[in-house]
Write a protein that holds these residues in place. Structure first.
Motif, PDB file in Angstrom:
ATOM      1  N   HIS A 188    -154.007  42.761 -75.539  1.00 18.81           N
ATOM      2  CA  HIS A 188    -152.995  41.770 -75.901  1.00 18.81           C
ATOM      3  C   HIS A 188    -152.795  40.751 -74.775  1.00 18.81           C
ATOM      4  N   LYS A 189    -152.781  41.229 -73.538  1.00 17.63           N
ATOM      5  CA  LYS A 189    -152.618  40.319 -72.400  1.00 17.63           C
ATOM      6  C   LYS A 189    -153.824  39.398 -72.255  1.00 17.63           C
ATOM      7  N   MET A 190    -155.026  39.961 -72.452  1.00 14.81           N
ATOM      8  CA  MET A 190    -156.235  39.161 -72.268  1.00 14.81           C
ATOM      9  C   MET A 190    -156.422  38.169 -73.410  1.00 14.81           C
ATOM     10  N   GLU A 191    -155.966  38.526 -74.603  1.00 14.94           N
ATOM     11  CA  GLU A 191    -156.029  37.562 -75.709  1.00 14.94           C
ATOM     12  C   GLU A 191    -155.202  36.319 -75.388  1.00 14.94           C
ATOM     13  N   GLU A 192    -154.092  36.514 -74.694  1.00 14.23           N
ATOM     14  CA  GLU A 192    -153.231  35.380 -74.341  1.00 14.23           C
ATOM     15  C   GLU A 192    -153.805  34.554 -73.196  1.00 14.23           C
ATOM     16  N   SER A 193    -154.499  35.213 -72.266  1.00 12.71           N
ATOM     17  CA  SER A 193    -154.967  34.502 -71.071  1.00 12.71           C
ATOM     18  C   SER A 193    -156.437  34.104 -71.137  1.00 12.71           C
ATOM     19  N   LEU A 227    -158.668  33.966 -73.885  1.00 10.13           N
ATOM     20  CA  LEU A 227    -159.170  33.146 -74.992  1.00 10.13           C
ATOM     21  C   LEU A 227    -158.990  31.650 -74.746  1.00 10.13           C
ATOM     22  N   PRO A 228    -157.795  31.171 -74.336  1.00  5.62           N
ATOM     23  CA  PRO A 228    -157.668  29.728 -74.061  1.00  5.62           C
ATOM     24  C   PRO A 228    -158.596  29.268 -72.939  1.00  5.62           C
ATOM     25  N   LYS A 229    -158.747  30.104 -71.915  1.00  8.30           N
ATOM     26  CA  LYS A 229    -159.630  29.756 -70.799  1.00  8.30           C
ATOM     27  C   LYS A 229    -161.079  29.668 -71.265  1.00  8.30           C
ATOM     28  N   PHE A 230    -161.502  30.624 -72.090  1.00 11.59           N
ATOM     29  CA  PHE A 230    -162.866  30.638 -72.613  1.00 11.59           C
ATOM     30  C   PHE A 230    -163.145  29.356 -73.395  1.00 11.59           C
ATOM     31  N   TYR A 231    -162.230  29.018 -74.314  1.00 14.77           N
ATOM     32  CA  TYR A 231    -162.397  27.812 -75.125  1.00 14.77           C
ATOM     33  C   TYR A 231    -162.433  26.560 -74.242  1.00 14.77           C
ATOM     34  N   HIS A 232    -161.497  26.457 -73.322  1.00 16.77           N
ATOM     35  CA  HIS A 232    -161.409  25.284 -72.446  1.00 16.77           C
ATOM     36  C   HIS A 232    -162.698  25.115 -71.640  1.00 16.77           C
ATOM     37  N   ASN A 233    -163.241  26.208 -71.124  1.00 17.49           N
ATOM     38  CA  ASN A 233    -164.450  26.125 -70.302  1.00 17.49           C
ATOM     39  C   ASN A 233    -165.676  25.733 -71.119  1.00 17.49           C
ATOM     40  N   ILE A 234    -165.735  26.165 -72.381  1.00 20.07           N
ATOM     41  CA  ILE A 234    -166.854  25.742 -73.234  1.00 20.07           C
ATOM     42  C   ILE A 234    -166.773  24.238 -73.498  1.00 20.07           C
ATOM     43  N   VAL A 235    -165.567  23.746 -73.760  1.00 24.03           N
ATOM     44  CA  VAL A 235    -165.391  22.303 -73.974  1.00 24.03           C
ATOM     45  C   VAL A 235    -165.829  21.528 -72.735  1.00 24.03           C
ATOM     46  N   LEU A 236    -165.418  21.997 -71.554  1.00 25.27           N
ATOM     47  CA  LEU A 236    -165.798  21.329 -70.308  1.00 25.27           C
ATOM     48  C   LEU A 236    -167.310  21.344 -70.107  1.00 25.27           C
ATOM     49  N   LYS A 237    -167.928  22.491 -70.385  1.00 20.99           N
ATOM     50  CA  LYS A 237    -169.376  22.630 -70.195  1.00 20.99           C
ATOM     51  C   LYS A 237    -170.131  21.695 -71.139  1.00 20.99           C
ATOM     52  N   ALA A 238    -169.728  21.671 -72.401  1.00 25.17           N
ATOM     53  CA  ALA A 238    -170.389  20.806 -73.379  1.00 25.17           C
ATOM     54  C   ALA A 238    -170.212  19.335 -73.009  1.00 25.17           C
ATOM     55  N   THR A 239    -169.001  18.972 -72.599  1.00 21.52           N
ATOM     56  CA  THR A 239    -168.728  17.585 -72.222  1.00 21.52           C
ATOM     57  C   THR A 239    -169.557  17.166 -71.019  1.00 21.52           C
ATOM     58  N   ALA A 240    -169.644  18.055 -70.027  1.00 29.16           N
ATOM     59  CA  ALA A 240    -170.400  17.742 -68.807  1.00 29.16           C
ATOM     60  C   ALA A 240    -171.879  17.519 -69.100  1.00 29.16           C
ATOM     61  N   HIS A 241    -172.393  18.189 -70.133  1.00 30.27           N
ATOM     62  CA  HIS A 241    -173.816  18.061 -70.476  1.00 30.27           C
ATOM     63  C   HIS A 241    -174.032  17.145 -71.680  1.00 30.27           C
ATOM     64  N   GLN A 242    -172.966  16.455 -72.083  1.00 22.39           N
ATOM     65  CA  GLN A 242    -173.032  15.499 -73.192  1.00 22.39           C
ATOM     66  C   GLN A 242    -173.581  16.146 -74.472  1.00 22.39           C
ATOM     67  N   VAL A 243    -173.101  17.361 -74.721  1.00 26.62           N
ATOM     68  CA  VAL A 243    -173.472  18.099 -75.934  1.00 26.62           C
ATOM     69  C   VAL A 243    -172.302  18.047 -76.911  1.00 26.62           C
ATOM     70  N   LYS A 244    -172.588  17.767 -78.154  1.00 31.07           N
ATOM     71  CA  LYS A 244    -171.554  17.657 -79.176  1.00 31.07           C
ATOM     72  C   LYS A 244    -170.921  19.024 -79.449  1.00 31.07           C
ATOM     73  N   PHE A 245    -169.609  19.098 -79.275  1.00 34.50           N
ATOM     74  CA  PHE A 245    -168.865  20.333 -79.557  1.00 34.50           C
ATOM     75  C   PHE A 245    -167.501  19.920 -80.093  1.00 34.50           C
ATOM     76  N   GLU A 246    -167.346  19.961 -81.414  1.00 31.60           N
ATOM     77  CA  GLU A 246    -166.161  19.407 -82.064  1.00 31.60           C
ATOM     78  C   GLU A 246    -165.126  20.459 -82.449  1.00 31.60           C
TER      79      GLU A 246
END
Length: 424
Positions: free
Chosen positions: A322-327, A329-348
């Motif tokens: 329960h604690k890790m779902e709160e902390s 999951l948002p970090k995982f999603y945010h880091n994927i967005v950053l990674k895709a953006t940095a490599h100019q890969v479409k991630f909508e």
């Protein structure tokens, strides 16, 4: 001295093929045979708890110089013997004997799953920072023509997987989530996206019917060793959830994944604790509790929430999950967005879509958890523990499982009540 011919007992896997693979792919072995002759090769079946759709052999090569340490490795050969043994010993009911066509279809499914793993290792065994055991050789399974096999590094006597009645700590689970991130982002960033057609979901709707029967059988087993008050208030919902297993899987695989702005990722498909090894791997490894991920048979292009949900559900205590779902999951999603953006890969994918993926697959994984209970009980029942300790372990698994089912039902009440409704 060893002649170089013969087979692993009970198989058609030749020692000659194994030795040729080691000579080609393993530098340590090549160095050993420069100054040593092979005296003997011994293969011992260590499948118990280490594989249910494969036979796992630990192989030792000894040399003519007695002060030379034996060379140890693993050979994994696909087959149904271990699975059938567990189902028989855990009294899984046979509704009818399979006909020849059903037997052939089952064997072909198993061959496809093994060949999937072979393909993964042949194409992607060098993904940066992904923790894999070394593979020295692989061979596809061609039914009635060629036995499938994998030759892999031995993880050592000190390596271990955390049993299901225990749980990973925050650091261990964080490390595993990092590995999922490494796997998903590697494939998302590949210029060539044909892996999505190469690695497809291996199971058909007919397979899901058989899984539903196994899940229902296992739930009846669980009710025998957990206190009734743990589940009595949600018992009807659990029964309905089980009866809707096929609908849930079909929705996640065919509908959810194809929603606008959703994205397929590379999925391991079986990330529960039996497939996470801890230990010290190789002379260059300094960390005593480094990890390796094994059993890549169910890899496929799938849902971004699948591996995370399975790992958190089966690998942590409900409180830590329960604690890790709160902390996490948002970090995982945010880091994927950053990674895709940095490599100019479409991630909508939006955060809301990411969370929907996780929630829907958490519900599905709560039922997959029930599917592996028979194998977990087999491991516990065949241990040499006292009866009192056996009961403690079973109750620990049952509590983790029932809490997961309760959380899955809460998700259904909020997002999709049809999954906990009687469909008859």
């Amino acid at each position: 001295m060893f002649s170089g011919f013969g087979f692993i007992e009970g198989t058609s896997t030749e020692y000659e093929w194994i030795l040729n693979c080691l000579k080609e792919k393993c530098e340590e072995f090549r160095e050993l045979i420069k100054s040593n002759q092979i005296r003997s090769i011994d293969a011992n079946d260590i499948s118990g708890g280490k594989g249910f759709i494969s036979k796992v052999y630990k192989v030792d090569i000894t040399f003519d110089h007695f002060d030379t340490k034996p060379f140890e490795f693993i050979v994994k050969i696909p087959g149904l013997e271990s699975l059938n043994q567990v189902l028989e010993e855990e009294h899984f009911p046979k509704h009818h004997e399979p006909n020849k066509e059903q037997e052939n279809n089952g064997m072909q499914l198993l061959a496809n799953i093994h060949n999937n793993e072979v393909k993964f290792y042949q194409l992607y065994s060098t993904i940066p920072n992904l923790k894999l055991l070394k593979v020295y050789g692989s061979r596809q399974w061609v039914i009635n023509k060629q036995e499938g096999a994998l030759i892999m590094a031995y993880s050592g006597q000190e390596s271990f997987s955390i049993p299901l009645h225990e749980s990973m700590n925050f650091e261990q689970m964080s490390h595993l989530i990092d590995q999922i991130f490494c796997l998903q982002t590697y494939f998302l960033l590949l210029p060539d996206q044909t892996w999505k057609e190469t690695f497809v979901f291996p199971f058909s709707p007919d397979h899901l019917d058989g899984m539903t029967k196994l899940i229902q059988h296992n739930w009846n087993i669980v009710k025998n060793f957990v206190n009734e008050e743990v589940y009595v208030d949600i018992s009807d919902h659990i029964d309905n959830l089980i009866s809707n297993f096929k609908n849930i899987c079909t929705y996640n695989t065919n509908i959810l994944i194809n929603k606008p702005h959703n994205t397929k990722v590379f999925v391991h498909g079986d990330l529960y604790m039996n497939n996470i090894l801890y230990g010290k791997f190789g002379n260059d490894q300094q960390e005593e509790n480094d990890l390796r991920i094994v059993d890549w048979q169910l890899v496929h292009a799938g849902n971004i929430g699948s591996d995370i949900a399975r790992s958190l559900l089966t690998g942590t205590s409900p409180q830590l999950r329960h604690k890790m779902e709160e902390s996490i999951l948002p970090k995982f999603y945010h880091n994927i967005v950053l990674k895709a953006t940095a490599h100019q890969v479409k991630f909508e994918m939006s955060w809301e879509m990411f969370k929907e993926n996780y929630n829907c697959h958490f519900v599905e994984q709560s039922l997959h958890f029930l599917m592996v209970v028979a194998f977990t009980m087999h491991q516990i029942n065949t241990s040499k523990d006292s009866q009192q300790l056996l009961e403690i372990k079973k109750k620990a698994v049952g509590m983790k499982l029932c809490t997961g089912l309760r959380d899955a039902i809460a998700i259904c009440k909020k997002f999709n009540q049809t999954w906990i409704s009687d469909q008859h």
